[in-house]
Design an enzyme around this catalytic site. Structure first.
Site, PDB file in Angstrom:
ATOM      1  N   SER A  76      17.290 -24.883  64.985  1.00 43.93           N
ATOM      2  CA  SER A  76      18.132 -24.295  63.947  1.00 43.93           C
ATOM      3  C   SER A  76      18.663 -25.316  62.947  1.00 43.93           C
ATOM      4  O   SER A  76      17.940 -25.770  62.081  1.00 43.93           O
ATOM      5  CB  SER A  76      19.253 -23.466  64.571  1.00 43.93           C
ATOM      6  OG  SER A  76      20.081 -24.243  65.386  1.00 43.93           O
TER       7      SER A  76
ATOM      8  N   ASP B 240      10.485 -32.019  53.230  1.00 43.24           N
ATOM      9  CA  ASP B 240       9.948 -31.410  52.013  1.00 43.24           C
ATOM     10  C   ASP B 240      10.188 -32.286  50.786  1.00 43.24           C
ATOM     11  O   ASP B 240       9.344 -32.357  49.893  1.00 43.24           O
ATOM     12  CB  ASP B 240      10.579 -30.035  51.785  1.00 43.24           C
ATOM     13  CG  ASP B 240       9.883 -28.937  52.572  1.00 43.24           C
ATOM     14  OD1 ASP B 240       9.026 -29.270  53.415  1.00 43.24           O
ATOM     15  OD2 ASP B 240      10.175 -27.748  52.347  1.00 43.24           O
TER      16      ASP B 240
ATOM     17  N   LYS C  49      13.545 -22.119  65.534  1.00 43.40           N
ATOM     18  CA  LYS C  49      14.549 -21.072  65.318  1.00 43.40           C
ATOM     19  C   LYS C  49      14.928 -21.061  63.841  1.00 43.40           C
ATOM     20  O   LYS C  49      15.721 -21.856  63.385  1.00 43.40           O
ATOM     21  CB  LYS C  49      15.780 -21.311  66.173  1.00 43.40           C
ATOM     22  CG  LYS C  49      16.830 -20.218  66.013  1.00 43.40           C
ATOM     23  CD  LYS C  49      18.043 -20.487  66.885  1.00 43.40           C
ATOM     24  CE  LYS C  49      19.079 -19.399  66.672  1.00 43.40           C
ATOM     25  NZ  LYS C  49      19.608 -19.402  65.292  1.00 43.40           N
TER      26      LYS C  49
END
Length: 476
Positions: free
Chosen positions: A300, A311, A325
């Protein structure tokens, strides 16, 4: 007929048709809504009938509160593995955990042979100042025996209002008789960030995302920067086995190392519920090289940080695939009746990829070396990721991570206790030194560059609240 008359009657006819169409649409909508409500009321009647039958005919008199709580929890648990009901006590405990501070003694404890064993007193806390030591055994609390209590019950008794005393009866190796220690409770702050210098590299371990994480991380980096000096090679941010925490803290930690761009997107059921958090100028590491360590226990909020830095190509992610998750839970207080944790959104990395039931693939896959005496045990414990959980949300793009047999899988969460034997850590150190050898770059598809399109609502300044990737709903 004059043209004006023709236009007038045409207008009336069109107005009449529009009115009739509008009336028809309203009627149809009302009819559909009434039909849905009627079906819902029938189901509620069914629930009421079953409840009354249980209350009147069950072999023993049931606890009405427990019945209702179980029914609510069953309803929420049927949605997905992360939606649930919290009783008032569980809600309070969860708030304490995510605040990162509470009234207590300042000791890490475990249960051993029916008594409390001190694992370690926390520095500068009442327990440490009172002289408690590792391996002390606590047998009584305020002259009441601990025997018969669970670890959670004993911990609850040791916590309490600040400036209130508690008497501990302690058995210590080398002491012939048990002795009493009076400890006055104080505010205990749990530091979710631990750091140390690994030569000319700053190592930062983030264990959870509570309300203190961002502030503690900033302090840790400042301390390491002063300790190591201008020749610091970079930082290792260790998120292995970090189960998550507060969404706003994951955003803040990501923002600590980014100058601009999206951090995370959260998308609810409706388009208007979509939000995007953006980075603000300022990098606490002054652009130094970053490595992020992840494994099968990184979930998470940890995945939000790893995904954002990956990214933006701000950090190299090393380790094994994360848990997967990719959903956000909102804590909705119910007054004096506790709260519900409800899954309200999926989150996406800056390049608009969902890791739900897939996880973050590291840039460099490095498996942790397992000692020979633990190989059989670890091999028997099949790693479990989000895709292994019954009733989990599906990935929006229809793909999930599976093992070679087509079964949902996760990756190992084993981490060596000795830093010298920690394969992933040592690889990260060598990587920052430019001497890493061995593991090849993972076969995962390289992350696309972050997009600049997408929703622009939302902010990185969300108020903190409980849970493992939770948003806050202000209590009523």
């Amino acid at each position: 007929m004059r043209k004006t008359d023709y236009a007038f009657w045409t207008f009336l006819l069109m107005t009449g048709l529009a009115g009739a169409t509008t009336l028809l649409n309203v009627t149809q909508t009302y009819s559909a809504s009434a039909s849905q409500n009627s079906e819902l009321y029938k189901q509620l009647d069914l629930f009421g009938d079953v409840l009354e039958r249980v209350r009147s005919d069950y072999v023993e008199k049931p606890d009405d509160t427990a019945l209702i709580e179980a029914a609510i929890n069953g309803m929420l648990a049927s949605l997905d593995p992360h939606s649930s009901y919290m009783s008032p006590k569980n809600f309070r405990d969860m708030q304490v955990q995510t605040r990162g501070e509470f009234g207590g003694l300042g000791i890490e404890v475990t249960m051993e042979n029916g008594v409390i064993k001190v694992v370690s007193p926390i520095d500068d806390t009442p327990a440490a100042k009172a002289g408690l030591m590792a391996n002390d055994l606590i047998t009584h609390l305020d002259n009441e025996a601990i025997s018969g209590l669970t670890l959670e019950q004993a911990v609850e008794k040791m916590r309490g209002p600040v400036n209130t005393p508690i008497m501990l009866t302690v058995v210590r190796k080398g002491k012939d008789e048990p002795f009493d220690v009076k400890v006055v409770r104080d505010v205990i702050r749990i530091n979710a960030v631990k750091s140390r210098a690994e030569g000319d590299i700053g190592y930062v371990k983030v264990t959870t995302f509570n309300e203190q994480t961002h502030a503690n991380l900033v302090k840790a980096v400042e301390t390491l920067d002063k300790q190591i000096g201008p020749n610091i090679k970079g930082y290792i941010i260790d998120l292995r086995n970090n189960p998550g925490g507060l969404l706003d803290q994951a955003i803040a930690v990501s923002d600590d190392f980014l100058e601009q761009g999206a951090i995370v997107l959260t998308k609810g059921r409706n388009n208007e519920e979509t939000q995007r958090a953006n980075a603000r100028p300022g990098d606490i590491s002054d652009g130094k090289k970053l490595v992020v360590l992840i494994n099968g226990g990184s979930a998470s909020a940890s995945e939000i940080v790893a995904g954002a830095l990956q990214d933006h190509k701000r950090a190299t992610v090393i380790g094994t695939r994360s848990f997967g998750k990719g959903s956000v839970q909102t804590i909705i207080p119910l007054g004096a009746n506790g709260a519900i944790r409800l899954t309200t959104a999926r989150y996406y990395t800056p390049s608009n990829r969902s890791i739900q039931a897939k996880g973050i693939e590291p840039d460099i896959n490095v498996e942790e070396a397992v000692p020979d005496d633990m190989k059989d045990k670890i091999a028997a414990e099949k790693p479990r990721g989000e895709a292994s959980l019954r009733g989990h949300l599906k990935n929006p793009d229809g793909t999930e991570k599976e093992d070679d047999l087509g079964e949902p899988s996760g990756s190992s969460s084993y981490v060596a206790k000795d830093a010298d034997k920690d394969t992933q850590l040592q690889y990260a150190i060598n990587f920052l030194h430019g001497t890493a050898k061995g593991p090849e770059t993972s076969s995962a598809t390289p992350s696309p560059a972050p997009t600049t399109t997408g929703p622009t609502s939302g902010s990185s300044n969300k108020a903190p609240v409980p849970s493992d990737d939770d948003k806050k709903v202000t209590p009523n």
